[in-house]
Scaffold this active site. Structure first.
Site, short mmCIF file in Angstrom:
data_model
loop_
_atom_site.label_atom_id
_atom_site.label_comp_id
_atom_site.label_asym_id
_atom_site.label_seq_id
_atom_site.Cartn_x
_atom_site.Cartn_y
_atom_site.Cartn_z
NE ARG A 119 23.20 -17.56 -7.20
CZ ARG A 119 24.30 -17.33 -7.93
NH1 ARG A 119 25.46 -17.13 -7.35
NH2 ARG A 119 24.20 -17.33 -9.24
CE LYS A 141 6.01 -15.16 7.10
NZ LYS A 141 4.54 -14.97 7.19
CD GLU A 183 0.94 -6.84 13.74
OE1 GLU A 183 0.64 -7.99 14.13
OE2 GLU A 183 0.80 -6.45 12.57
CE LYS A 225 7.66 -12.89 13.60
NZ LYS A 225 7.24 -11.89 12.65
CD GLU A 235 2.90 -18.17 7.70
OE1 GLU A 235 3.69 -17.25 7.93
OE2 GLU A 235 1.75 -18.02 7.28
NE ARG A 239 6.88 -16.56 10.64
CZ ARG A 239 8.02 -16.05 10.20
NH1 ARG A 239 9.00 -16.85 9.85
NH2 ARG A 239 8.18 -14.75 10.08
CG ASN A 243 -0.76 -14.91 9.11
OD1 ASN A 243 -0.07 -13.89 9.04
ND2 ASN A 243 -0.38 -16.06 8.61
CG HIS A 246 -2.40 -10.29 10.10
ND1 HIS A 246 -2.51 -10.25 11.47
CD2 HIS A 246 -1.31 -9.54 9.79
CE1 HIS A 246 -1.51 -9.53 11.97
NE2 HIS A 246 -0.77 -9.08 10.96
CG HIS A 250 -3.36 -8.95 4.94
ND1 HIS A 250 -2.80 -10.20 5.05
CD2 HIS A 250 -2.48 -8.09 5.49
CE1 HIS A 250 -1.62 -10.10 5.65
NE2 HIS A 250 -1.41 -8.84 5.95
CG HIS A 268 -0.10 -4.12 8.89
ND1 HIS A 268 -0.69 -5.04 8.05
CD2 HIS A 268 0.46 -4.84 9.90
CE1 HIS A 268 -0.48 -6.26 8.52
NE2 HIS A 268 0.21 -6.16 9.65
P1 NAD Z 1 6.72 2.03 8.27
O1 NAD Z 1 8.01 1.36 8.06
O2 NAD Z 1 6.08 2.67 7.09
O3 NAD Z 1 6.90 3.12 9.43
C1 NAD Z 1 5.81 3.94 9.79
C2 NAD Z 1 6.16 5.41 9.74
O4 NAD Z 1 6.95 5.76 10.88
C3 NAD Z 1 6.99 5.83 8.54
O5 NAD Z 1 6.53 7.07 8.09
C4 NAD Z 1 8.39 5.96 9.11
O6 NAD Z 1 9.18 6.86 8.37
C5 NAD Z 1 8.11 6.48 10.49
N1 NAD Z 1 9.12 6.17 11.50
C6 NAD Z 1 9.71 4.97 11.71
N2 NAD Z 1 10.46 5.00 12.82
C7 NAD Z 1 10.36 6.25 13.33
C8 NAD Z 1 10.90 6.88 14.48
N3 NAD Z 1 11.63 6.21 15.37
N4 NAD Z 1 10.61 8.18 14.68
C9 NAD Z 1 9.82 8.84 13.80
N5 NAD Z 1 9.26 8.30 12.72
C10 NAD Z 1 9.52 7.01 12.48
O7 NAD Z 1 5.62 1.03 8.87
P2 NAD Z 1 5.65 -0.12 9.97
O8 NAD Z 1 4.33 -0.07 10.61
O9 NAD Z 1 6.85 -0.09 10.81
O10 NAD Z 1 5.76 -1.45 9.10
C11 NAD Z 1 4.74 -1.87 8.23
C12 NAD Z 1 5.33 -2.82 7.23
O11 NAD Z 1 5.85 -3.97 7.90
C13 NAD Z 1 4.35 -3.33 6.21
O12 NAD Z 1 4.92 -3.22 4.93
C14 NAD Z 1 4.17 -4.79 6.57
O13 NAD Z 1 3.89 -5.61 5.44
C15 NAD Z 1 5.50 -5.12 7.17
N6 NAD Z 1 5.47 -6.26 8.08
C16 NAD Z 1 6.35 -7.27 7.87
C17 NAD Z 1 6.38 -8.36 8.73
C18 NAD Z 1 7.40 -9.44 8.52
O14 NAD Z 1 7.32 -10.49 9.17
N7 NAD Z 1 8.37 -9.24 7.65
C19 NAD Z 1 5.49 -8.43 9.80
C20 NAD Z 1 4.60 -7.39 10.00
C21 NAD Z 1 4.60 -6.30 9.13
ZN ZN Z 2 0.82 -7.67 11.07
#
Ligand code: NAD
Ligand code: ZN
Length: 363
Positions: A119, A141, A183, A225, A235, A239, A243, A246, A250, A268
């Site tokens: 939990r 999130k 972003e 942020k 949110e 917050r 978006n 987005h 999306h 993304h």
């Molecule tokens: P990701 O985690 O897939 O990373 C992108 C790529 O970069 C991957 O192939 C990873 O292996 C590689 N990588 C990461 N760090 C590296 C480094 N230092 N050197 C070399 N390669 C590296 O994608 P992302 O863009 O970081 O994240 C996207 C995700 O985040 C989505 O699932 C999205 O829904 C989520 N997200 C969440 C929130 C939230 O508030 N929780 C906000 C925005 C996005």
């Molecule tokens: Zn985003």
């Protein structure tokens, strides 16, 4: 260091070399168990370093790893279950810590595992993509995707700390760096015309991966942020402004299929870049912002190496249908985050379908 209040107080540390800094992490580490969660790209580069740091920070730590294949298509319930199994194998107790070492995919999945294990146990976010540093690691999130859509299962679970080592950005593929910049631009578009101006004057340095400019951009983004999340952790209100771009973004991601390894589909951040331009144009179509401001945003995004046009072959009607399915949609018309003017946004409800279609058809 940026401090986030809200549902829980935690610090975001940003700077070079932090993954190898045992002092920083010793303040937020407790218990005897830590599970490093990472992906197949990041773990070979940085997991050893982090493991050494954990041992140096706290004698007698039992550290295990859960390394999953990289990519959005892996942000699934079955990987989540494997991550919980890794905690079980480690013998993790209530005072165990999950270390989320990776991009947003790892941060979301590992954070969700930490939210659910017994939990809720601590998660320390160690974001390694620019996107994760400026956005996903902050704000609590967490979650995974279902076949039916992105992020449909999840929980709010604030991290114990966020530790962002800026040197890891040097190994990030350029396309992922640009995705994170989208972003960053979002914060300027929604909260600060000043910051938009700063981004315009530093666009070349940022696109080239300049350490100094990136660190400044990360710190400013995290401050925006942190402020928003502190005031509205769950949110219920402002917050939602995060978006911006987005709703369109999306829909584009869903309609083209999520970007897998080596795929041509927009990731993304890229989809959000296109989405922000469309949102700005929709704002101007509604008389809320000038066409010149929308154009200015488009030029900035292009200079940062981002796409600003809809990918070929996406059908406007199909995109509209996707937007109706988005979890941000509500009964009684589409809801968008739109500009009052560049640098200030608000939630707008009941936007007519025809206007949205016009913007999509012209894109
Ligand atoms: P990701 O985690 O897939 O990373 C992108 C790529 O970069 C991957 O192939 C990873 O292996 C590689 N990588 C990461 N760090 C590296 C480094 N230092 N050197 C070399 N390669 C590296 O994608 P992302 O863009 O970081 O994240 C996207 C995700 O985040 C989505 O699932 C999205 O829904 C989520 N997200 C969440 C929130 C939230 O508030 N929780 C906000 C925005 C996005
Ligand atoms: Zn985003």
């Amino acid at each position: 260091t940026v401090r986030v209040e809200g549902e829980r107080l935690y610090d975001i540390s940003i700077g070079p070399g932090l993954l190898a800094d045992p002092v920083r992490i010793s303040h937020v580490l407790r218990g005897r168990h830590a599970l490093i969660v990472s992906d197949s790209n990041v773990a070979p580069l940085y997991a050893d370093r982090v493991e050494q740091t954990l041992h140096a920070a706290r004698a007698g730590m039992q550290v295990a790893r859960f390394v999953m294949p990289a990519g959005e298509q892996e942000k699934t319930l079955s990987r989540f279950c494997q991550c919980l199994d890794a905690l079980a194998t480690l013998g993790a107790t209530r005072d165990a810590t999950v270390i989320a070492l990776g991009g947003g995919v790892i941060g979301d999945l590992a954070g969700f595992a930490a939210a659910c294990w017994m939990r809720g146990i601590d998660v320390i976010q160690m974001p390694t993509t620019l996107l994760a540093m400026v956005d996903s690691s902050v704000g609590g999130k967490t979650g995974v995707d279902l076949a039916a859509g992105k992020n449909l299962v999840g929980a709010f679970h604030a991290p114990r700390a966020v530790i962002a080592d800026t040197t890891v950005l040097r190994t990030l593929p350029p396309r992922e760096l640009c995705a994170g910049l989208a972003e960053v631009v979002k914060y300027g578009a929604v909260f600060g015309a000043d910051f938009l101006g700063w981004l315009e004057s530093h666009a070349s340095a940022l696109a080239a991966g300049d350490d100094f400019a990136l660190t400044e951009a990360i710190a400013r983004s995290c401050l925006y942020k942190a402020e928003v999340v502190s005031r509205d952790p769950y949110e219920h209100g402002e917050r939602a402004l995060l978006n911006f771009g987005h709703t369109f973004g999306h829909a584009i991601e869903a309609e083209q299929g999520y970007a897998g390894a080596g795929s041509q589909a927009l990731n993304h951040g890229e989809a959000v870049a296109v989405g922000m331009v469309l949102a700005a144009r929709l704002s101007s179509a509604l008389g809320r912002a000038s066409a010149a401001d929308a154009q200015r945003l488009q030029v900035l995004l292009q200079r940062l190496g981002l796409p600003t046009a809809l990918p070929a072959g996406l059908d406007p009607q199909a995109l509209l249908a996707r937007m109706r399915l988005d979890k941000k949609a509500e009964a009684g018309g589409l809801r968008f985050i739109l500009w009052d003017h560049a640098g200030l946004a608000s939630v707008v409800r009941g936007v007519p379908d025809e206007l949205v279609l016009d913007v999509l058809r012209a894109a």
